[in-house]
Scaffold this motif. Sequence first.
Motif, PDB file in Angstrom:
ATOM      1  N   ASP A   4      31.994  34.988  38.832  1.00 16.66           N
ATOM      2  CA  ASP A   4      32.539  36.169  39.503  1.00 16.66           C
ATOM      3  C   ASP A   4      33.187  35.765  40.819  1.00 16.66           C
ATOM      4  O   ASP A   4      32.644  34.942  41.555  1.00 16.66           O
ATOM      5  N   ALA A   5      34.340  36.354  41.098  1.00 19.70           N
ATOM      6  CA  ALA A   5      35.025  36.153  42.378  1.00 19.70           C
ATOM      7  C   ALA A   5      35.072  37.491  43.096  1.00 19.70           C
ATOM      8  O   ALA A   5      35.069  38.544  42.465  1.00 19.70           O
ATOM      9  N   VAL A   6      35.129  37.434  44.404  1.00 18.96           N
ATOM     10  CA  VAL A   6      35.198  38.654  45.216  1.00 18.96           C
ATOM     11  C   VAL A   6      36.570  38.713  45.880  1.00 18.96           C
ATOM     12  O   VAL A   6      37.010  37.759  46.515  1.00 18.96           O
ATOM     13  N   CYS A   7      37.239  39.839  45.708  1.00 20.26           N
ATOM     14  CA  CYS A   7      38.560  40.050  46.299  1.00 20.26           C
ATOM     15  C   CYS A   7      38.426  40.179  47.818  1.00 20.26           C
ATOM     16  O   CYS A   7      37.651  40.989  48.306  1.00 20.26           O
ATOM     17  N   GLU A   8      39.182  39.357  48.540  1.00 19.46           N
ATOM     18  CA  GLU A   8      39.181  39.428  50.006  1.00 19.46           C
ATOM     19  C   GLU A   8      40.507  39.913  50.559  1.00 19.46           C
ATOM     20  O   GLU A   8      40.582  40.342  51.701  1.00 19.46           O
ATOM     21  N   ARG A  51      36.091  38.598  37.105  1.00 17.43           N
ATOM     22  CA  ARG A  51      35.778  37.311  36.478  1.00 17.43           C
ATOM     23  C   ARG A  51      36.938  36.336  36.626  1.00 17.43           C
ATOM     24  O   ARG A  51      38.104  36.702  36.458  1.00 17.43           O
ATOM     25  N   VAL A  52      36.607  35.084  36.963  1.00 18.87           N
ATOM     26  CA  VAL A  52      37.589  34.009  37.007  1.00 18.87           C
ATOM     27  C   VAL A  52      37.056  32.806  36.230  1.00 18.87           C
ATOM     28  O   VAL A  52      35.851  32.682  36.005  1.00 18.87           O
ATOM     29  N   VAL A  53      37.978  31.953  35.830  1.00 17.99           N
ATOM     30  CA  VAL A  53      37.628  30.710  35.150  1.00 17.99           C
ATOM     31  C   VAL A  53      38.200  29.582  35.990  1.00 17.99           C
ATOM     32  O   VAL A  53      39.384  29.613  36.358  1.00 17.99           O
ATOM     33  N   ALA A  65      39.883  35.560  34.214  1.00 14.25           N
ATOM     34  CA  ALA A  65      39.442  35.536  32.816  1.00 14.25           C
ATOM     35  C   ALA A  65      40.330  36.435  31.974  1.00 14.25           C
ATOM     36  O   ALA A  65      40.578  36.157  30.801  1.00 14.25           O
ATOM     37  N   GLN A  66      40.839  37.496  32.569  1.00 16.06           N
ATOM     38  CA  GLN A  66      41.729  38.415  31.860  1.00 16.06           C
ATOM     39  C   GLN A  66      43.013  37.701  31.422  1.00 16.06           C
ATOM     40  O   GLN A  66      43.528  37.942  30.342  1.00 16.06           O
ATOM     41  N   TYR A  67      43.530  36.789  32.248  1.00 12.95           N
ATOM     42  CA  TYR A  67      44.762  36.071  31.917  1.00 12.95           C
ATOM     43  C   TYR A  67      44.584  35.202  30.675  1.00 12.95           C
ATOM     44  O   TYR A  67      45.481  35.103  29.851  1.00 12.95           O
ATOM     45  N   LEU A  68      43.421  34.591  30.543  1.00 15.22           N
ATOM     46  CA  LEU A  68      43.200  33.680  29.423  1.00 15.22           C
ATOM     47  C   LEU A  68      43.251  34.383  28.076  1.00 15.22           C
ATOM     48  O   LEU A  68      43.576  33.765  27.070  1.00 15.22           O
TER      49      LEU A  68
END
Length: 98
Positions: A4-8, A51-53, A65-68
Amino acid sequence: METDAVCEERIRRGGTSVVNVGCTYRTTSTQRVRTVVSSPDPAPEVGESFRVVFDPKKPTSVVTAQYLVSFDAKVPYLWQIAAVLLAVAGLLLMTVFS
C-alpha cells in the motif's frame, strides 16, 4: 512486490485532471520510499492509500497495481505479436511465390 502507498501530493496537468501522484510506501525491509506514479483512476485524495507494485531490487521503480491489469500495460505485447505475425506471413508469402 505489492504494497500500500499513501498519496501525499496530487500532480495536475492543465490545472484540472490529476495525472500523477506523489506517494510514499514501505518496502519489505521497512525502508520508506517516496516516488511519483501515474495516477490510478479515480485519483486518490491526499492521505488515501492505494496499491502499488515495486521492484525489490530498485524500490523507486513502481507502478500502480491498477495499471498492471489495464489494457495500457498489454499494448507493447500486442505490437510484438503483430510484428511476429507479419514476419511469419512475409516468410510464407516469399516461400509460396518463390
